[in-house]
Enzyme design. Structure first.
Site, short mmCIF file in Angstrom:
data_model
loop_
_atom_site.label_atom_id
_atom_site.label_comp_id
_atom_site.label_asym_id
_atom_site.label_seq_id
_atom_site.Cartn_x
_atom_site.Cartn_y
_atom_site.Cartn_z
N CYS A 1 43.82 17.80 -44.45
CA CYS A 1 43.07 16.32 -43.32
C CYS A 1 42.56 15.35 -43.93
O CYS A 1 43.28 15.15 -45.66
CB CYS A 1 42.60 16.66 -42.08
SG CYS A 1 43.52 15.64 -40.56
N HIS B 1 45.02 20.92 -38.91
CA HIS B 1 43.70 21.60 -39.23
C HIS B 1 43.54 23.03 -38.68
O HIS B 1 43.35 23.41 -37.35
CB HIS B 1 42.67 21.28 -37.40
CG HIS B 1 42.36 20.10 -38.17
ND1 HIS B 1 40.50 19.27 -39.40
CD2 HIS B 1 42.30 18.29 -38.05
CE1 HIS B 1 40.99 18.54 -39.93
NE2 HIS B 1 41.31 17.57 -39.35
N GLU C 1 41.92 25.60 -39.34
CA GLU C 1 40.74 26.01 -39.25
C GLU C 1 40.60 26.37 -37.74
O GLU C 1 39.55 27.00 -37.58
CB GLU C 1 39.99 25.79 -40.07
CG GLU C 1 39.48 24.39 -40.09
CD GLU C 1 40.31 23.02 -40.63
OE1 GLU C 1 41.05 23.01 -40.93
OE2 GLU C 1 39.93 22.12 -40.52
N1 GLN Z 1 41.89 9.94 -40.65
C1 GLN Z 1 40.95 10.59 -41.94
C2 GLN Z 1 40.99 10.09 -43.31
O1 GLN Z 1 41.92 9.67 -43.45
C3 GLN Z 1 41.07 11.89 -42.02
C4 GLN Z 1 40.98 12.84 -40.31
C5 GLN Z 1 40.47 14.08 -40.38
O2 GLN Z 1 40.05 14.82 -41.62
N2 GLN Z 1 40.71 15.14 -39.34
O3 GLN Z 1 40.31 10.38 -43.53
#
Ligand code: GLN
Length: 205
Positions: free
Chosen positions: A93, A184, A186
């Site tokens: 992410c 995610h 995890e």
């Molecule tokens: N939208 C976030 C970003 O770009 C990432 C969101 C997340 O890690 N759950 O930093």
């Protein structure tokens, strides 16, 4: 020459040293997931300073807020050690945003570890968080993926292999020892993607 079974390869991850970048984001979940995936045959540590990076086989860059994590990487003088790290990076992410070569947000100076372009918050407000069954190359059955304000890759370079995609774009890639995921892994109980990452590290030891 015999080809090792998935089980043999899984259980030969003895002594792998994994660090989780612990500046911001869901650090403890990643540590727990890697401990599960290693099953006691390796060490997982929280990484808060540059000196802790060189001894690792793998470094996880967790989800969180990529602008914040990026700022703290620079504040803690960790950019160069991460860019020069010779092990594998497991980025999820916000981590996927940071490891990209190009990001659609000028506030981010990406690490450029994986040749791809990433768009932040690619699913818009309507679908800020959702779950989906995502087929992943190398897994027998789809992965139950949790997306939270997730990015997608909008371009990948020739060295970057797409492992999974959804309607909006690419959500899982690998490049050498590195893996990057929009979602995610995890947060669920499925450790197959963590194990996939560990197996590749073990193959090179
Ligand atoms: N939208 C976030 C970003 O770009 C990432 C969101 C997340 O890690 N759950 O930093």
């Amino acid at each position: 020459m015999s080809i090792p079974s998935a089980r043999t390869r899984c259980c030969s991850t003895v002594g792998v040293r994994i660090g989780v970048l612990a500046l911001q984001g869901d650090v403890s979940e990643h540590m727990r997931a890697f401990r599960d995936a290693l099953g006691g045959r390796g060490a997982v540590t929280a990484v808060r300073h540059a000196g802790a990076i060189g001894d690792l086989d793998g470094l996880a860059i967790p989800g969180g807020e990529s602008t914040t994590i990026g700022r703290l990487v620079d504040k803690n003088a960790m950019r160069r050690p991460i860019e020069e790290f010779e092990g594998g990076i497991f980025a999820t992410c916000a981590g996927m945003v940071l490891v990209a070569r190009d990001v659609d947000d000028p506030r981010i100076t990406p690490l450029g570890l994986i040749d791809m372009a990433v768009g932040r918050n690619a699913f818009g407000r309507q679908r800020e968080s959702f779950e989906a069954e995502v087929p992943i190359s190398g897994l027998d059955t789809p992965f139950h993926a949790i997306f939270i304000r997730a990015p997608v890759a909008t371009r990948v370079g020739p060295e970057t292999t797409v492992l999974g995609r959804v309607d909006r774009g690419i959500v899982a890639v690998r490049s050498g020892l590195h893996m990057a995921l929009s979602f995610h892994p995890e947060l669920g109980g499925d450790r197959r993607l963590h194990r996939m990452f560990l197996e590749r590290l073990q193959d090179t030891r």
